[in-house]
Design an enzyme around this catalytic site. Sequence first.
Site, mmCIF file in Angstrom:
data_model
loop_
_atom_site.group_PDB
_atom_site.id
_atom_site.type_symbol
_atom_site.label_atom_id
_atom_site.label_comp_id
_atom_site.label_asym_id
_atom_site.label_seq_id
_atom_site.Cartn_x
_atom_site.Cartn_y
_atom_site.Cartn_z
ATOM 1 N N ARG A 1 7.432 0.047 1.681
ATOM 2 C CA ARG A 1 7.254 -1.035 2.651
ATOM 3 C C ARG A 1 5.969 -1.792 2.341
ATOM 4 N NH1 ARG A 1 5.767 3.835 4.106
ATOM 5 N NH2 ARG A 1 4.153 4.293 5.653
ATOM 6 N N CYS B 1 -8.628 -12.608 18.954
ATOM 7 C CA CYS B 1 -9.188 -11.397 19.556
ATOM 8 C C CYS B 1 -10.542 -11.140 18.909
ATOM 9 C CB CYS B 1 -8.267 -10.218 19.297
ATOM 10 S SG CYS B 1 -6.599 -10.482 19.912
ATOM 11 N N CYS C 1 -10.734 -8.512 15.984
ATOM 12 C CA CYS C 1 -9.651 -8.644 14.986
ATOM 13 C C CYS C 1 -9.988 -7.988 13.649
ATOM 14 C CB CYS C 1 -9.340 -10.114 14.763
ATOM 15 S SG CYS C 1 -8.006 -10.376 13.571
ATOM 16 N N ASP D 1 -7.052 3.856 10.150
ATOM 17 C CA ASP D 1 -6.675 3.171 8.909
ATOM 18 C C ASP D 1 -7.855 3.387 7.968
ATOM 19 O OD1 ASP D 1 -5.051 1.715 7.236
ATOM 20 O OD2 ASP D 1 -4.729 0.092 8.669
ATOM 21 N N ARG E 1 0.816 -1.211 0.000
ATOM 22 C CA ARG E 1 0.000 0.000 0.000
ATOM 23 C C ARG E 1 0.853 1.265 0.000
ATOM 24 N NH1 ARG E 1 -4.389 -1.108 3.934
ATOM 25 N NH2 ARG E 1 -5.238 -1.945 2.011
ATOM 26 N N TYR E 2 2.085 1.132 0.492
ATOM 27 C CA TYR E 2 2.958 2.300 0.638
ATOM 28 C C TYR E 2 4.168 2.151 -0.279
ATOM 29 C CZ TYR E 2 0.398 3.255 5.015
ATOM 30 O OH TYR E 2 -0.551 3.530 5.945
ATOM 31 N N CYS F 1 -3.239 -17.538 15.282
ATOM 32 C CA CYS F 1 -2.813 -16.693 16.397
ATOM 33 C C CYS F 1 -2.873 -17.506 17.689
ATOM 34 C CB CYS F 1 -3.725 -15.476 16.553
ATOM 35 S SG CYS F 1 -3.555 -14.260 15.239
ATOM 36 N N LYS G 1 -2.854 4.610 6.870
ATOM 37 C CA LYS G 1 -3.066 5.162 8.210
ATOM 38 C C LYS G 1 -2.988 6.684 8.172
ATOM 39 C CE LYS G 1 -1.020 1.048 10.164
ATOM 40 N NZ LYS G 1 -0.520 0.435 8.904
ATOM 41 N N ARG H 1 -8.580 -8.814 10.894
ATOM 42 C CA ARG H 1 -8.608 -9.876 9.869
ATOM 43 C C ARG H 1 -9.525 -11.011 10.307
ATOM 44 N NH1 ARG H 1 -2.588 -8.704 8.995
ATOM 45 N NH2 ARG H 1 -2.775 -6.782 7.775
ATOM 46 N N ASP I 1 -11.298 -0.446 13.367
ATOM 47 C CA ASP I 1 -11.737 -0.538 11.975
ATOM 48 C C ASP I 1 -13.210 -0.954 11.921
ATOM 49 O OD1 ASP I 1 -9.203 0.084 10.928
ATOM 50 O OD2 ASP I 1 -8.550 -1.998 11.082
HETATM 51 C C1 LIG Z 1 0.396 -0.397 8.808
HETATM 52 C C2 LIG Z 1 0.850 -0.845 7.514
HETATM 53 C C3 LIG Z 1 2.180 -0.661 7.112
HETATM 54 C C4 LIG Z 1 3.209 -0.007 8.002
HETATM 55 O O1 LIG Z 1 2.904 1.299 8.266
HETATM 56 P P1 LIG Z 1 3.823 2.190 9.192
HETATM 57 O O2 LIG Z 1 3.061 3.457 9.362
HETATM 58 O O3 LIG Z 1 5.123 2.339 8.481
HETATM 59 O O4 LIG Z 1 4.000 1.431 10.468
HETATM 60 C C5 LIG Z 1 2.545 -1.096 5.868
HETATM 61 N N1 LIG Z 1 1.660 -1.664 5.038
HETATM 62 C C6 LIG Z 1 0.372 -1.835 5.384
HETATM 63 C C7 LIG Z 1 -0.570 -2.442 4.404
HETATM 64 C C8 LIG Z 1 -0.069 -1.441 6.632
HETATM 65 O O5 LIG Z 1 -1.357 -1.631 6.974
#
Ligand SMILES: *Cc1c(COP(=O)(O)O)cnc(C)c1O
Length: 362
Positions: A109, A122, A125, A323, A105-106, A118, A330, A127, A286
């Site tokens: 990362r 929870c 959750c 989120d 998504r980013y 798990c 986020k 998921r 969420d």
């Molecule tokens: C939370 C998340 C991350 C990491 O986000 P940070 O703000 O860097 O901790 C990366 N990918 C996805 C899909 C996430 O939900």
Amino acid sequence: MNRSDSSSEKSDDEPPNPLNLEGLVSLNEIVEISGLSKKKVKEICNKYPIRIPRYYFSLIKERGDGIYKQCMPSPEELLDYLGEEDPLNEESKIEGSVPKTIIHRYPDRLVLQVSNQCAMYCRFCTRKRKVGDLRKQISWDEIKEGIDYIKEHEEIRDVLLSGGDPLMLPNGDLEKILKSTREIPHVEIIRIGTRVPCALPQKINSELCNMLKKYHPIWINTHFNHPNEITEESKKACTMLADAGIPLGCQTVLLKGVNDSVGIMKELMQKLVKMRVRPYYIYQADTIKGTKHFRTRVEKGLEIIEGLRGHTSGLCVPHFVIDAPGGGGKIPLLPQYVLKIDDEKIALRNYENKNYEYPQPD
Ligand SMILES: *Cc1c(COP(=O)(O)O)cnc(C)c1O
């Protein structure tokens, strides 16, 4: 207790135990403590698996407290007609473009999902649609496809292992994943998201820590939601991880009836810092189907940040985030500290609601 086990020959009061977890709470005990009928508990469990480690269960002080609500089934889970199974669009991928185990998504990362199991399921959750469902287990091939995807994407410098819970994998399996991820030249850091230090801290041992520290830099984000989760056992687990050189963060979920007060959150954050866990995020719950009864108003989260910032160590103040539904990632929310900003100055207020001005440079 998973749906796929319902036809197995196990006796009713013995939850399935595919990972040889010792000491799970039995169906009969859940029925007895909750006051729900066995039929109702099974109905909930058939939709959303139940697994409660005896250790976590022992932290319940009374029916309905903050520990109870997180692990014990509630009929309200079945009464949520509005929530969506996947509001964050984690599953929506252009066919064939991204492996099932990857959430990308980013820019730099991504998440690699390595297990759907798990230590505990929870009730809130994110998921909930797939954790604990033996039909949705993740195969080695799918994990390998994920790792290949990371190899092909040189912009990825930060890999988050998530699930389910990566620390529920046998050490050897987790090590294989860490080793092949660490071998990718552009991967700088590996993060593990886990609730094991909270829900089953006895699982953190020196064998695991010695394995993890071979693959540094590794960061762990754990997940504590209530001060009563901080015990001698969880302290020991976090200490072992921190002593293995792993920086520890905490991702807390804001939950109605569990931690939706400044007092509880402040105590939690201070206790986390005391065991070398740095609060990282507080999540607005969420809009997951089956978890509606846990959602608070967004103002509650802002009130909590307002009650932390300035009133206690900055180390005890995480970011409050939503989120974004639809998969926007986020988004941080802050109380209004900026009163006015123009070319000459910024007007601000502090944590005591006193006003200050800061002059802009010429
Ligand atoms: C939370 C998340 C991350 C990491 O986000 P940070 O703000 O860097 O901790 C990366 N990918 C996805 C899909 C996430 O939900």
